[in-house]
Design a protein around this motif. Structure first.
Motif: not given
Length: 369
Positions: A41-50, A92-100, A117-122
């Motif tokens: 139960a942690t709300y910290d986000i580390e190493n989100a797939r980019l 397909r949830q291969d990445a949580m975010a896309v940096l474009h 700069v565009q960032i697309i998140v799920d």
């Protein structure tokens, strides 16, 4: 009256303490849940797939990408080469975010224009998406300030343009309510199935049921159908409430949703009957059901992403039917999840249903005392 109530309370404490299984339930679950809450139960986000799509490939754009990859919040997992690859990566949830980064990024910087700069998140994970957008905003703001100082410009030359797919407004209700379809039906179905055999044992009628011409498999089916029917009715009610009251869109197939719910409840019923076969009393059945339900909810990804949990905790989630059901629910509600991706989540639930059902039938046959 007070004396009678006091005597009843003492009797209940003594009844629980004298039974070894009840004593195990008193001390075992708090320790287990302590570790589960501490690790899962942690709300910290580390190493989100980019995933990164850098169409500029200049020194400036590479430096911005390097700031993202060096951040603790992001972990680069894929390099994209075309805009058409963005949608499948998020779907397909291969990445949580896309940096474009567009092809004119460096040119806009050098000409003094605003470089976007565009960032697309799920957006299906609204809480995580909000945190990631905050991380991205800090990175781009720091980069823009450094570039402005380097080029002696009056203001930041770059700005971040954000877009959340599937949940444009990042409403938490759209994230939570679909998950409640699986969570609440799991609770009701598991408890109802868990009490079925325990009630008969407590009344002394289960042994009589075993000596009838009914076979253990038939007993299992007879115990499964009521719990399954109750779960389906409640699930249908929650789905209707999600659509009409909470105004959560249901973009996927209704038939796939119904099939998934039935298979999910079959696996939940199997778990409940296993618990009921072990329990001697209804009280133990209830406690045993919640002993399963609390970790099941924590390890499902209902509140915190499974990807944020340690590896050994993630391994435990593969035996949790709620994990797969939440992927289906959020995908069908918000995304119109394709049938082949739904099937990828259905077959693990089918295996869980078969295994738990077989164990429950075996327990019926051997008449555990």
């Amino acid at each position: 009256m007070i004396a009678r109530l006091f005597a009843l309370v003492i009797k209940e404490f003594l009844a629980i303490w004298r039974d070894p299984r009840s004593r195990a339930v008193l001390f075992g679950p708090p320790l287990i849940q302590l570790f589960l809450f501490a690790y899962a139960a942690t709300y910290d986000i580390e190493n989100a797939r980019l995933a990164v799509l850098n169409e500029d490939r200049s020194r400036e754009s590479r430096e911005l990408v390097a700031r993202f990859t060096a951040s603790r919040g992001f972990e680069p997992v894929r390099r994209l080469t075309h805009v058409r690859q963005i949608a499948p990566t998020i779907d397909r949830q291969d990445a949580m975010a896309v940096l474009h980064i567009g092809p004119t990024f460096a040119a806009d910087l050098k000409s003094g224009n605003t470089a976007q700069v565009q960032i697309i998140v799920d957006g299906r994970r609204s809480n995580s998406a909000l945190v990631l957008l905050g991380y991205a905003g800090e990175i781009v703001t720091g980069y823009a300030s450094d570039m402005a100082a380097e080029n002696d410009q009056p203001g930041p030359p770059a700005e971040l343009v954000t877009r959340a797919w599937f949940n444009p407004q990042l409403e938490s209700r759209w994230f939570i309510v679909p998950g409640l379809v699986g969570t609440l039906t799991l609770v009701v179905t598991t408890v109802v199935a868990g009490l079925s055999v325990a009630r008969e044992r407590e009344l002394g009628t289960f042994d009589q049921l075993l000596v009838t011409p009914l076979r253990p498999l038939e007993i299992f089916v007879g115990k499964t159908v009521p719990a399954l029917a109750i779960g389906v009715i409640e699930g249908a009610f929650i789905v209707l409430a999600a659509i009409w009251w909470f105004e959560v869109p249901l973009r996927g197939s209704h038939l796939l949703l119904a099939l998934s719910l039935v298979l999910f409840l079959l696996s939940a019923t199997g778990v409940g009957l296993m618990i009921s076969a072990f329990a001697r009393t209804q009280q133990q059945a209830i406690v045993g059901s919640f002993l399963f339900l609390m970790p099941a909810v924590i390890l499902s990804g209902f509140a915190t992403p499974v990807d944020n949990m340690p590896d050994f905790v993630q391994a435990l989630t593969y035996a949790n039917p709620l994990r797969y059901m939440l992927v289906i629910l959020r995908g069908l509600f918000l995304q119109d999840l394709p049938g082949d991706l739904v099937v990828q989540q259905l077959w693990p639930m089918a295996i869980i249903a078969v295994v738990t059902g077989a164990v429950a039938v075996w327990l019926f046959r051997h008449r555990l005392a």
